[in-house]
Design an enzyme around this catalytic site. Structure first.
Site, PDB file in Angstrom:
ATOM      1  N   ASN A 177      76.862  43.072  32.471  1.00 45.06           N
ATOM      2  CA  ASN A 177      75.721  42.853  31.583  1.00 45.06           C
ATOM      3  C   ASN A 177      74.549  42.352  32.425  1.00 45.06           C
ATOM      4  OD1 ASN A 177      73.889  42.100  29.644  1.00 45.06           O
ATOM      5  ND2 ASN A 177      75.083  40.369  28.859  1.00 45.06           N
ATOM      6  N   TRP A 178      73.594  43.233  32.647  1.00 43.90           N
ATOM      7  CA  TRP A 178      72.469  42.863  33.526  1.00 43.90           C
ATOM      8  C   TRP A 178      71.418  42.013  32.821  1.00 43.90           C
ATOM      9  CZ3 TRP A 178      70.991  47.689  37.006  1.00 43.90           C
ATOM     10  CH2 TRP A 178      72.050  47.923  37.902  1.00 43.90           C
ATOM     11  N   LYS A 179      71.499  41.891  31.516  1.00 42.65           N
ATOM     12  CA  LYS A 179      70.499  41.128  30.742  1.00 42.65           C
ATOM     13  C   LYS A 179      69.093  41.643  31.099  1.00 42.65           C
ATOM     14  CE  LYS A 179      73.836  37.437  30.682  1.00 42.65           C
ATOM     15  NZ  LYS A 179      74.123  36.032  30.531  1.00 42.65           N
ATOM     16  N   HIS A 238      75.615  39.436  21.433  1.00 43.43           N
ATOM     17  CA  HIS A 238      75.692  38.574  22.619  1.00 43.43           C
ATOM     18  C   HIS A 238      75.089  37.214  22.265  1.00 43.43           C
ATOM     19  CE1 HIS A 238      74.778  36.830  26.501  1.00 43.43           C
ATOM     20  NE2 HIS A 238      75.773  37.568  26.965  1.00 43.43           N
ATOM     21  N   GLU A 259      73.068  35.329  23.653  1.00 44.88           N
ATOM     22  CA  GLU A 259      71.605  35.190  23.824  1.00 44.88           C
ATOM     23  C   GLU A 259      70.860  35.855  22.663  1.00 44.88           C
ATOM     24  OE1 GLU A 259      71.693  36.663  27.815  1.00 44.88           O
ATOM     25  OE2 GLU A 259      72.786  34.846  28.349  1.00 44.88           O
ATOM     26  N   GLU A 275      83.133  35.168  24.674  1.00 44.97           N
ATOM     27  CA  GLU A 275      82.281  34.511  25.653  1.00 44.97           C
ATOM     28  C   GLU A 275      81.903  33.126  25.154  1.00 44.97           C
ATOM     29  OE1 GLU A 275      80.064  37.463  28.322  1.00 44.97           O
ATOM     30  OE2 GLU A 275      78.986  37.443  26.446  1.00 44.97           O
ATOM     31  N   GLY A 302      76.649  31.566  32.321  1.00 44.14           N
ATOM     32  CA  GLY A 302      75.608  31.202  33.286  1.00 44.14           C
ATOM     33  C   GLY A 302      75.681  29.768  33.785  1.00 44.14           C
ATOM     34  N   SER A 355      80.732  33.095  33.355  1.00 45.27           N
ATOM     35  CA  SER A 355      80.921  32.671  34.750  1.00 45.27           C
ATOM     36  C   SER A 355      82.090  33.376  35.443  1.00 45.27           C
ATOM     37  CB  SER A 355      81.049  31.151  34.825  1.00 45.27           C
ATOM     38  OG  SER A 355      79.830  30.555  34.401  1.00 45.27           O
ATOM     39  N   GLY A 407      77.998  38.687  33.880  1.00 41.96           N
ATOM     40  CA  GLY A 407      76.536  38.600  33.882  1.00 41.96           C
ATOM     41  C   GLY A 407      76.016  38.473  35.305  1.00 41.96           C
ATOM     42  N   GLY A 408      75.664  37.249  35.689  1.00 38.20           N
ATOM     43  CA  GLY A 408      75.028  36.981  36.982  1.00 38.20           C
ATOM     44  C   GLY A 408      75.703  37.667  38.170  1.00 38.20           C
TER      45      GLY A 408
END
Ligand code: PGA
Length: 241
Positions: free
Chosen positions: A9-11, A94, A96, A162, A168, A203, A224-225
């Site tokens: 997931n590149w956001k 998600h 966010e 999640e 994150g 994470s 993600g990150g």
């Protein structure tokens, strides 16, 4: 062999350059046939993503879809448009989206329904916040989130657990904690949907992927990150193989 999903997931990150570098990293790499790798770039890159990955087994999807049908909704993207550019999956709900953009359970359920109707595989994201976790409300929150889609279940969808406190923060859930919650989520599903893949997110990195995937109810990871560096993401895929 059971399928395992490694999803990126590149956001609101990425570029044409990152797509090209990711393609280069993954093209030269062979992984087991039960591994499904998927990338969720920002929607503006979906057409390019299709072009880059069309002759590969890499899946790709959209990070969010509209709760509305086609029409006068400036800036929104309908589920049917995803299919038009051959995106197979859509992240729905998600954290966010839920917490920054106020996607309620009801809105998430409508988006889930729209994805199902359009023939796009929903990856339905659920998870509790830190304060809900600390107050012991995890099961209640997850039950409510899952209940919202109970009337729209379909033969093929995924759930992403999640925990918001793990996203994150560098503080992933332990594999035991994640396993226990995944088993609980599975128990909430009607019997004929118990096979649904449930992936863990929060994470995830190249060092903890393998341990999550050892657990019986963890069918993959949503990253993600750590998915923004092609070399690290390749290591995550390698850890699953
Ligand atoms: P993270 O994000 O891997 O950076 O924690 C996961 C996600 O939000 O899907």
């Amino acid at each position: 062999m059971k399928e395992k999903y490694i999803l990126a997931n590149w956001k609101q990150n990425g570029s044409t350059d990152l797509l090209a570098k990711m393609a280069e990293a993954l093209h030269s790499f062979t992984y087991s046939s039960n591994i499904r790798v998927g990338i969720f770039p920002p929607a503006i890159y979906l057409g390019l993503t299709e072009k880059i990955f069309q002759k590969t087994s890499i899946l790709f999807g959209i990070q969010n879809i509209s709760a509305h049908p086609n029409g006068a909704y400036t800036g929104e993207i309908a589920a049917s448009m995803c299919l038009d550019v051959h995106a197979q999956m859509a992240l729905i709900g998600h954290s966010e989206r839920r917490h920054i953009f106020a996607d309620t359970n009801e809105i998430c359920a409508t988006k889930f329904k729209n994805a199902v109707h359009a023939g796009v595989t929903p990856v339905f994201c659920i998870g509790e916040t830190l304060s809900e976790h600390e107050k012991g409300f995890t099961k209640k929150v997850l039950t409510e989130q899952l209940n919202s889609i109970k009337d729209f279940l379909t033969a093929h969808f995924l759930i992403a657990y999640e925990p918001v406190w793990a996203i994150g923060t560098g503080k992933a859930a332990s594999k035991e904690e994640a396993q226990e919650t995944h088993a609980f989520i599975r128990s909430l599903l009607p019997e004929n949907y118990r096979h649904t893949p449930i992936v863990y997110g929060g994470s995830v990195n190249a060092n903890n992927t393998a341990s999550f995937l050892q657990m019986p109810d963890i069918d993959g990871v949503l990253v993600g990150g750590a998915s923004l560096d092609p070399c690290t993401f390749k290591k995550i895929v390698a850890a699953a193989t």
